[in-house]
Motif scaffolding. Structure first.
Motif, PDB file in Angstrom:
ATOM      1  N   ALA A   9     -12.406   7.403  -6.342  1.00  0.00           N
ATOM      2  CA  ALA A   9     -11.330   8.402  -6.334  1.00  0.00           C
ATOM      3  C   ALA A   9     -10.015   7.786  -5.890  1.00  0.00           C
ATOM      4  O   ALA A   9      -8.935   8.232  -6.304  1.00  0.00           O
ATOM      5  CB  ALA A   9     -11.713   9.563  -5.418  1.00  0.00           C
ATOM      6  N   ASP A  10     -10.075   6.753  -5.041  1.00  0.00           N
ATOM      7  CA  ASP A  10      -8.864   6.127  -4.521  1.00  0.00           C
ATOM      8  C   ASP A  10      -8.495   4.901  -5.347  1.00  0.00           C
ATOM      9  O   ASP A  10      -9.329   4.316  -6.045  1.00  0.00           O
ATOM     10  CB  ASP A  10      -9.069   5.711  -3.060  1.00  0.00           C
ATOM     11  CG  ASP A  10      -9.351   6.908  -2.162  1.00  0.00           C
ATOM     12  OD1 ASP A  10      -8.801   7.991  -2.447  1.00  0.00           O
ATOM     13  OD2 ASP A  10     -10.135   6.752  -1.202  1.00  0.00           O
ATOM     14  N   SER A  11      -7.236   4.503  -5.243  1.00  0.00           N
ATOM     15  CA  SER A  11      -6.756   3.326  -5.963  1.00  0.00           C
ATOM     16  C   SER A  11      -7.349   2.055  -5.362  1.00  0.00           C
ATOM     17  O   SER A  11      -7.622   1.972  -4.160  1.00  0.00           O
ATOM     18  CB  SER A  11      -5.227   3.248  -5.907  1.00  0.00           C
ATOM     19  OG  SER A  11      -4.634   4.334  -6.586  1.00  0.00           O
ATOM     20  N   LEU A  12      -7.528   1.065  -6.221  1.00  0.00           N
ATOM     21  CA  LEU A  12      -7.922  -0.270  -5.789  1.00  0.00           C
ATOM     22  C   LEU A  12      -6.648  -1.073  -5.522  1.00  0.00           C
ATOM     23  O   LEU A  12      -5.824  -1.249  -6.418  1.00  0.00           O
ATOM     24  CB  LEU A  12      -8.763  -0.948  -6.873  1.00  0.00           C
ATOM     25  CG  LEU A  12      -9.101  -2.423  -6.661  1.00  0.00           C
ATOM     26  CD1 LEU A  12     -10.015  -2.587  -5.451  1.00  0.00           C
ATOM     27  CD2 LEU A  12      -9.739  -3.010  -7.915  1.00  0.00           C
ATOM     28  N   PHE A  13      -6.469  -1.550  -4.283  1.00  0.00           N
ATOM     29  CA  PHE A  13      -5.267  -2.300  -3.923  1.00  0.00           C
ATOM     30  C   PHE A  13      -5.518  -3.792  -4.138  1.00  0.00           C
ATOM     31  O   PHE A  13      -6.520  -4.340  -3.659  1.00  0.00           O
ATOM     32  CB  PHE A  13      -4.887  -2.039  -2.465  1.00  0.00           C
ATOM     33  CG  PHE A  13      -4.293  -0.676  -2.236  1.00  0.00           C
ATOM     34  CD1 PHE A  13      -2.919  -0.499  -2.168  1.00  0.00           C
ATOM     35  CD2 PHE A  13      -5.111   0.444  -2.112  1.00  0.00           C
ATOM     36  CE1 PHE A  13      -2.370   0.757  -1.972  1.00  0.00           C
ATOM     37  CE2 PHE A  13      -4.571   1.707  -1.916  1.00  0.00           C
ATOM     38  CZ  PHE A  13      -3.199   1.867  -1.849  1.00  0.00           C
ATOM     39  N   VAL A  14      -4.601  -4.451  -4.870  1.00  0.00           N
ATOM     40  CA  VAL A  14      -4.728  -5.881  -5.140  1.00  0.00           C
ATOM     41  C   VAL A  14      -3.394  -6.556  -4.872  1.00  0.00           C
ATOM     42  O   VAL A  14      -2.332  -5.918  -4.878  1.00  0.00           O
ATOM     43  CB  VAL A  14      -5.172  -6.150  -6.597  1.00  0.00           C
ATOM     44  CG1 VAL A  14      -6.541  -5.565  -6.866  1.00  0.00           C
ATOM     45  CG2 VAL A  14      -4.150  -5.617  -7.592  1.00  0.00           C
ATOM     46  N   ASN A  15      -3.459  -7.878  -4.634  1.00  0.00           N
ATOM     47  CA  ASN A  15      -2.246  -8.658  -4.419  1.00  0.00           C
ATOM     48  C   ASN A  15      -1.503  -8.841  -5.741  1.00  0.00           C
ATOM     49  O   ASN A  15      -2.076  -8.725  -6.831  1.00  0.00           O
ATOM     50  CB  ASN A  15      -2.604 -10.022  -3.819  1.00  0.00           C
ATOM     51  CG  ASN A  15      -1.394 -10.751  -3.283  1.00  0.00           C
ATOM     52  OD1 ASN A  15      -0.627 -10.199  -2.498  1.00  0.00           O
ATOM     53  ND2 ASN A  15      -1.199 -11.991  -3.703  1.00  0.00           N
ATOM     54  N   CYS A  16      -0.231  -9.200  -5.635  1.00  0.00           N
ATOM     55  CA  CYS A  16       0.607  -9.256  -6.832  1.00  0.00           C
ATOM     56  C   CYS A  16       0.220 -10.383  -7.781  1.00  0.00           C
ATOM     57  O   CYS A  16       0.632 -10.383  -8.946  1.00  0.00           O
ATOM     58  CB  CYS A  16       2.077  -9.386  -6.444  1.00  0.00           C
ATOM     59  SG  CYS A  16       2.486 -10.960  -5.633  1.00  0.00           S
ATOM     60  N   ASP A  17      -0.567 -11.371  -7.320  1.00  0.00           N
ATOM     61  CA  ASP A  17      -0.951 -12.452  -8.226  1.00  0.00           C
ATOM     62  C   ASP A  17      -2.218 -12.132  -9.010  1.00  0.00           C
ATOM     63  O   ASP A  17      -2.697 -12.961  -9.783  1.00  0.00           O
ATOM     64  CB  ASP A  17      -1.131 -13.770  -7.463  1.00  0.00           C
ATOM     65  CG  ASP A  17      -2.295 -13.722  -6.490  1.00  0.00           C
ATOM     66  OD1 ASP A  17      -2.664 -12.616  -6.054  1.00  0.00           O
ATOM     67  OD2 ASP A  17      -2.830 -14.798  -6.156  1.00  0.00           O
ATOM     68  N   VAL A  18      -2.763 -10.931  -8.832  1.00  0.00           N
ATOM     69  CA  VAL A  18      -3.957 -10.510  -9.567  1.00  0.00           C
ATOM     70  C   VAL A  18      -3.527  -9.854 -10.879  1.00  0.00           C
ATOM     71  O   VAL A  18      -2.649  -8.989 -10.896  1.00  0.00           O
ATOM     72  CB  VAL A  18      -4.803  -9.529  -8.729  1.00  0.00           C
ATOM     73  CG1 VAL A  18      -5.971  -8.993  -9.551  1.00  0.00           C
ATOM     74  CG2 VAL A  18      -5.310 -10.217  -7.471  1.00  0.00           C
TER      75      VAL A  18
END
Length: 390
Positions: free
Chosen positions: A86-95
């Motif tokens: 249900a929640d967003s998956l947080f990733v770094n900007c280089d992904v």
């Protein structure tokens, strides 16, 4: 005939209430037995392995032994189930968000349901506040049942990156693959690798730009060192960064080194005796010591030749690349060890001991006196030694 839907775990327990018509105050005591098409008893449990089969069921009342029977058709009407967060998956900007796999999916009867992308959208109002990527997926099992999932990925800006570490290569690697000094990622493959670039901020939505300045310092032979200075600009804060969060500065050393000695090839050979001897002193040779074959990946090589009498007298007046002559007093007839030594511009040394044989390959030439007086004895005989004629 009864249609039976299988459950999420791929199996269903068949109860009397599913099979009997009419009103019954209680189904307690009724016994259900299911038979496969061969007549084998399955008990009262049906699973995915029976899809497509027409099964026979029998319901028995134990007290009276009265029973009834009918046909049972197992069905799978459930679509694959996504583990859709249900929640967003947080990733770094280089992904690369579009390269991420879909959420996990499983099906009660199909171990490998087909997963298809339905589309995606990217919301980039201000990448300094982050970027939202929404992707839609569809899963289909082998019976055509399907389900969908909306996957939300939030790409966050970052303050973390890592300047590249110092690297070192050999000059033979550089000669074959000059790309290894490029400011590109380390890949582990000489065909494609560079000497590294800042890690953690190479993505499309990262908030850093980088530039480099190279100074090249020559060293021995064909070797050199590149002093590469990186500049990092955070365009969300307007800051120029010269030290990464780990405390590493922006200066990177890239060394092209020569760690390998040169190679020599010189098979054993013979030289002729060219200086006469007078017994008991044997003949000697001051002949030519043949030049070796020389190879080195990193530049100029100097060759020296050492005999048991000392260093050779070189043909070119400098070193043994063109060979050299045996020094005085020469080498006697027999086999001697001559050492060929190669030194490259970086001081790497290779020595090759070579057996050199001095041979007497000239036949003796008799020289006879033109006139020899010989006196006969009283018996009319005389002795004529060979040295009288030579």
């Amino acid at each position: 005939q009864v249609h039976l839907s299988l459950g999420p775990d791929g199996a269903t327990r068949v109860t009397p209430g599913m099979l009997l018509d009419g009103d019954h105050p209680s189904f307690e005591g009724f016994v259900v037995e299911v038979l496969d098409p061969t007549g084998k008893s399955l008990g009262d449990v049906v699973d995915c392995s029976h899809l497509g089969d027409t099964l026979v069921f029998r319901v028995t009342e134990p007290c009276t032994h009265n029973s009834c029977w009918g046909y049972l058709l197992p069905e799978d009407k459930l679509g694959p189930q996504f583990d859709c967060p249900a929640d967003s998956l947080f990733v770094n900007c280089d992904v690369d968000a579009l390269a991420l796999p879909p959420p996990p999916v499983q099906d009660n009867c199909d171990p490998q349901p087909l997963v298809l992308p339905l589309g995606d959208t990217t919301i980039t109002d201000d990448i300094c506040d982050g970027v939202l990527v929404i992707r839609w997926w569809k899963a289909i099992d082998n019976l055509g049942n399907s389900s969908t999932c909306e996957q939300r990925i939030f790409i966050t800006p970052t303050d973390y990156f890592d300047f590249p570490e110092d690297t070192a290569w050999t000059c033979s690697q550089y000669a074959a693959h000059p790309n290894i000094t490029d400011p590109t990622p380390l890949t582990g493959d000489l065909q494609t690798t560079g000497s590294g670039k800042p890690v953690g901020v190479s993505g499309l939505y990262c908030n850093f730009n980088f530039s480099i300045h190279d100074d090249t310092i020559p060293a021995c032979g064909n070797t050199f060192t590149i002093v590469r200075t990186w500049s990092a600009f955070n365009w969300c804060t307007g800051e120029v960064v010269t030290t990464d969060p780990d405390g590493d500065d922006s200066e990177q050393l890239i060394k092209i080194r020569d760690l390998t000695a040169p190679k020599l090839i010189r098979p054993p050979f013979s030289v002729s005796a060219d200086t006469k001897g007078n017994l008991p002193v044997l003949c000697r040779s001051h002949g030519l010591l043949l030049p070796p074959e020389v190879s080195d990946a990193c530049g100029k090589v100097t060759v020296r030749i050492f005999t048991p009498n000392g260093e050779a007298e070189y043909v070119n007046g400098q070193d043994g690349l063109a060979g050299g002559y045996i020094p005085a007093p020469g080498l006697r007839i027999g086999t001697h060890t001559v050492v060929y030594r190669a030194v490259d511009a970086c001081g790497n040394v290779f020595e090759l001991p070579v057996p050199v044989t001095v041979v007497d390959d000239e036949e003796p030439i008799p020289v006879c006196d033109a006139i020899t007086d010989l006196n006969l004895g009283t018996e009319g005989l005389a002795e004529l030694p060979a040295q009288v004629l030579d």
